[in-house]
Scaffold this motif. Structure first.
Motif: not given
Length: 201
Positions: A30, A45, A49, A53, A72-73, A87, A112
């Motif tokens: 990340h 994290q 969260h 996500v 994702r990501e 995110d 996000e």
């Protein structure tokens, strides 16, 4: 004082560029690039969260029409000095297994989920940068009493800025970028309140 790892030293006097992220295998997961500076996710994290996500990703995937993908990501290469990692994002580009980034014109929606560490970037820096890059839709999802609240923005193309399209609690229904109907209140279990130190009871 601990010496700076070699990989953290910019490869040139001008600092970091977007393509450099693909050449940093030692960098933490990340890692993103904002205005030529590497930004790391340093705090652990939270479960809330991560669950949110995941729930948003699966919910959007279930409703996305043919030709629309949910990722994702993965990063977005906004320009030479900016490559943020939202995110999740919704894209019109076809799936490519080795892809590591998307161009702004391939992105339909960015989401996000705000954490304490990312709050300033999500609410101000990324809000401006995603709009300037021409990304048509942006959701900034906050936590309110253990439930998600989505602040939804849509790009006003004549001005190149986002305008607020609504603040959504419990249900999020939107006709763009495709027909979306999400039960926000049911995406994450409310659970029990955390005790000091991160324990629950």
């Amino acid at each position: 004082m601990t010496a700076l790892p070699e990989w953290m030293r910019p490869p040139r006097a001008e600092g970091w560029f977007a393509e450099d992220l693909d050449r940093l295998p030692e960098a933490p997961r990340h890692t993103e690039l904002i205005d030529g500076a590497l930004v790391f996710m340093t705090a652990p994290q939270r479960s809330w969260h991560g669950r949110l996500v995941t729930a948003l990703t699966t919910g959007l995937m279930a409703q996305a029409p043919e030709g629309v993908e949910v990722e994702r990501e993965l990063t977005i290469r906004l320009d030479a000095r900016n490559r943020p990692e939202p995110d999740l994002l919704v894209t019109s580009a076809p799936y490519e297994p080795d892809r590591t980034w998307y161009a702004p014109d391939e992105v339909l929606l960015v989401v996000e989920v705000v954490s304490p560490e990312s709050a300033h970037r999500d609410r101000t820096v990324k809000l401006r940068k995603y709009a300037e890059a021409g990304i048509p839709h942006y959701w900034c999802v906050e936590e309110e009493n253990a439930s998600p609240v989505a602040h939804v923005y849509e790009l006003d193309r004549p001005t190149g800025t986002y305008v607020a399209a609504g603040i959504f609690r419990e249900a999020l229904r939107r006709p763009v970028p495709f027909t979306i109907d999400l039960n926000l209140g049911g995406l994450v279990p409310r659970g029990r309140q955390a005790r000091p130190g991160g324990r629950r009871g």
